[in-house]
Design a protein around this motif. Structure first.
Motif, PDB file in Angstrom:
ATOM      1  N   GLY A 167      40.498  34.903  43.223  1.00  0.00           N
ATOM      2  CA  GLY A 167      41.011  35.270  43.909  1.00  0.00           C
ATOM      3  C   GLY A 167      41.961  35.812  44.872  1.00  0.00           C
ATOM      4  O   GLY A 167      42.568  35.599  45.059  1.00  0.00           O
ATOM      5  N   LEU A 168      40.485  35.630  45.828  1.00  0.00           N
ATOM      6  CA  LEU A 168      40.836  35.816  47.374  1.00  0.00           C
ATOM      7  C   LEU A 168      41.745  34.538  47.779  1.00  0.00           C
ATOM      8  O   LEU A 168      42.203  34.898  48.647  1.00  0.00           O
ATOM      9  CB  LEU A 168      40.056  36.259  47.725  1.00  0.00           C
ATOM     10  CG  LEU A 168      40.131  36.745  49.243  1.00  0.00           C
ATOM     11  CD1 LEU A 168      41.030  37.392  50.160  1.00  0.00           C
ATOM     12  CD2 LEU A 168      37.595  36.739  49.982  1.00  0.00           C
ATOM     13  N   LEU A 169      41.233  34.028  46.787  1.00  0.00           N
ATOM     14  CA  LEU A 169      41.603  32.567  47.813  1.00  0.00           C
ATOM     15  C   LEU A 169      43.594  31.650  47.345  1.00  0.00           C
ATOM     16  O   LEU A 169      44.281  31.882  47.788  1.00  0.00           O
ATOM     17  CB  LEU A 169      40.443  31.383  47.082  1.00  0.00           C
ATOM     18  CG  LEU A 169      41.231  29.914  47.425  1.00  0.00           C
ATOM     19  CD1 LEU A 169      41.211  29.554  49.022  1.00  0.00           C
ATOM     20  CD2 LEU A 169      40.508  28.474  46.614  1.00  0.00           C
ATOM     21  N   THR A 170      43.285  32.366  46.359  1.00  0.00           N
ATOM     22  CA  THR A 170      44.695  32.318  46.070  1.00  0.00           C
ATOM     23  C   THR A 170      46.117  33.443  46.859  1.00  0.00           C
ATOM     24  O   THR A 170      46.918  33.138  47.056  1.00  0.00           O
ATOM     25  CB  THR A 170      45.165  33.009  44.363  1.00  0.00           C
ATOM     26  OG1 THR A 170      44.898  34.619  44.664  1.00  0.00           O
ATOM     27  CG2 THR A 170      44.199  31.803  43.911  1.00  0.00           C
ATOM     28  N   LEU A 171      45.241  34.887  47.098  1.00  0.00           N
ATOM     29  CA  LEU A 171      45.874  36.007  48.066  1.00  0.00           C
ATOM     30  C   LEU A 171      45.958  34.754  49.452  1.00  0.00           C
ATOM     31  O   LEU A 171      47.569  34.840  49.972  1.00  0.00           O
ATOM     32  CB  LEU A 171      45.477  36.562  48.028  1.00  0.00           C
ATOM     33  CG  LEU A 171      45.851  38.014  48.816  1.00  0.00           C
ATOM     34  CD1 LEU A 171      46.721  38.314  48.937  1.00  0.00           C
ATOM     35  CD2 LEU A 171      44.217  38.898  49.338  1.00  0.00           C
ATOM     36  N   SER A 244      49.431  31.416  43.380  1.00  0.00           N
ATOM     37  CA  SER A 244      49.332  32.601  44.370  1.00  0.00           C
ATOM     38  C   SER A 244      48.508  33.772  43.846  1.00  0.00           C
ATOM     39  O   SER A 244      49.103  33.217  41.550  1.00  0.00           O
ATOM     40  CB  SER A 244      50.784  33.090  44.687  1.00  0.00           C
ATOM     41  OG  SER A 244      51.217  31.704  45.881  1.00  0.00           O
ATOM     42  N   LEU A 245      48.409  34.685  44.149  1.00  0.00           N
ATOM     43  CA  LEU A 245      47.646  35.791  43.489  1.00  0.00           C
ATOM     44  C   LEU A 245      48.361  36.451  42.453  1.00  0.00           C
ATOM     45  O   LEU A 245      48.484  36.931  41.158  1.00  0.00           O
ATOM     46  CB  LEU A 245      47.318  36.532  44.398  1.00  0.00           C
ATOM     47  CG  LEU A 245      46.481  38.144  43.938  1.00  0.00           C
ATOM     48  CD1 LEU A 245      44.965  37.633  42.619  1.00  0.00           C
ATOM     49  CD2 LEU A 245      46.023  39.026  45.076  1.00  0.00           C
ATOM     50  N   ASN A 246      49.673  36.382  42.472  1.00  0.00           N
ATOM     51  CA  ASN A 246      50.806  37.297  41.834  1.00  0.00           C
ATOM     52  C   ASN A 246      51.332  36.872  40.709  1.00  0.00           C
ATOM     53  O   ASN A 246      51.249  37.311  39.530  1.00  0.00           O
ATOM     54  CB  ASN A 246      52.063  37.654  42.623  1.00  0.00           C
ATOM     55  CG  ASN A 246      52.727  36.478  42.986  1.00  0.00           C
ATOM     56  OD1 ASN A 246      51.491  36.213  43.866  1.00  0.00           O
ATOM     57  ND2 ASN A 246      54.403  36.258  43.293  1.00  0.00           N
TER      58      ASN A 246
END
Length: 341
Positions: A167-171, A244-246
């Motif tokens: 999740g951090l990587l997608t952010l 992306s996180l969203n």
């Protein structure tokens, strides 16, 4: 778009809505980039429908992770390569040839050189826009058995840590923070893990958190994209990325909502959901062919409805129905059924 197995209805529902979303994205496609060239209302319709549909491909990947990683049969490499991977590779190769042939038409004449050029370039670029999916999806089939081996040795808390890191990587990807980990195979593999994780647990206690996060991200997609586009004077897709996180939070929300509420769907609608789900890969592969005449007659077809707010969903529905019928016919033909497994 994963291997046929005993039906799990909420998975069918996810395939159903994802198939619809993919068609919508491609129907509205050309209008996204016409900011300032068409009316604000028509552009906002295209941008709006696009902004709430970007979860489609991630949901397909989550379904694959949920089902394939959860397969408890002893791993047989030959069977896996020929039966599972083959069901994706064969249609990809066949439809690459078909769309390369179609792409060779220039007006009413066919150019052998144009088709050959598309095929030669297909080692790096898809011959038709929607086939990009397979360039990222097929490598995941080599990741899935390794993920299964690792995930079943991990405790639940370790899996949560892994998902948090992803999740951090997608952010970071959303914010364009440079890191060598921002690779498609890494970012898309996270959807496999998330799908498997949500599939194998009761997510009702966290449902409200998923809904809040997902709805906030949908609103951010729609209003944030509109704001950036109006500010810059051109179409901006900052919030629209699949990795992306969203998008992760929206896809997770839909997975959990389907898991919790799909069984409320009964009767004829349930049958429709199951049929579209069964032929979802075929619909994905076939529908761009149907969009060729629609785009050739772009103004006439879309203008007939008076507004893109009506044109996009109604044309999408028509294209979906015809693609479904074509796929069902192909599936009954012995020489063609492997094109639409």
């Amino acid at each position: 778009m994963s291997e046929v197995r005993p039906s799990i209805f909420y998975i069918d529902l996810l395939r159903f809505i994802a198939a619809i979303a993919v068609v919508v994205i491609h129907v509205l496609g050309p209008f996204r980039f016409l900011y300032g060239d068409i009316s604000d209302s028509d552009w906002l319709a295209a941008m709006g429908y696009n902004s709430i549909s970007r979860w489609a491909v991630p949901v397909f990947m989550m379904i694959s992770g949920a089902l394939l990683i959860s397969d408890h049969k002893p791993f047989d490499c030959q069977r896996y390569l020929t039966r599972r991977l083959g069901k994706v590779v064969i249609p990809f190769v066949a439809w690459t040839l078909i769309y390369a042939f179609v792409g060779g038409f220039e007006g009413y004449s066919w150019s052998e050189a144009a088709t050959v050029k598309l095929l030669l370039e297909s080692t790096n670029e898809p011959v038709w826009y929607h086939l990009w999916f397979f360039y990222d999806f097929i490598p995941l089939y080599f990741v899935i058995p390794l993920l299964a081996l690792v995930l079943y040795q991990m405790r639940s808390e370790h899996v949560k840590l892994l998902l948090s890191a992803w999740g951090l990587l997608t952010l970071m990807h959303l914010l364009k923070v440079e890191t060598p980990l921002r690779q498609n195979i890494v970012l898309y593999s996270g959807y496999l893990v998330l799908g498997w994780y949500l599939f194998n647990r009761d997510n009702r206690p966290e449902l409200k958190y998923w809904v809040v996060a997902g709805v906030v991200c949908l609103l951010l997609n729609a209003f944030g994209s509109a704001y950036l586009s109006f500010t810059d004077g051109k179409y901006r897709a900052f919030f629209m990325g699949y990795k992306s996180l969203n998008t992760v939070l929206i896809a997770g929300m839909l997975f959990v909502l389907a898991q919790c509420y799909a069984e409320r769907i009964q009767g004829r609608l349930r049958d429709v959901v199951s049929i579209v789900s069964r032929y979802s890969l075929g619909i994905y592969l076939v529908h761009p062919l149907l969009l060729i005449p629609v785009r050739k007659l772009e103004n006439g077809v879309y203008d007939f409805f008076g507004s893109n707010w009506l044109a996009i969903p109604l044309i999408s529905l028509l294209v979906l129905i015809v693609a479904l019928l074509v796929t069902m016919i192909l599936a009954k033909l012995p020489f063609a059924r492997r094109l639409v497994p």
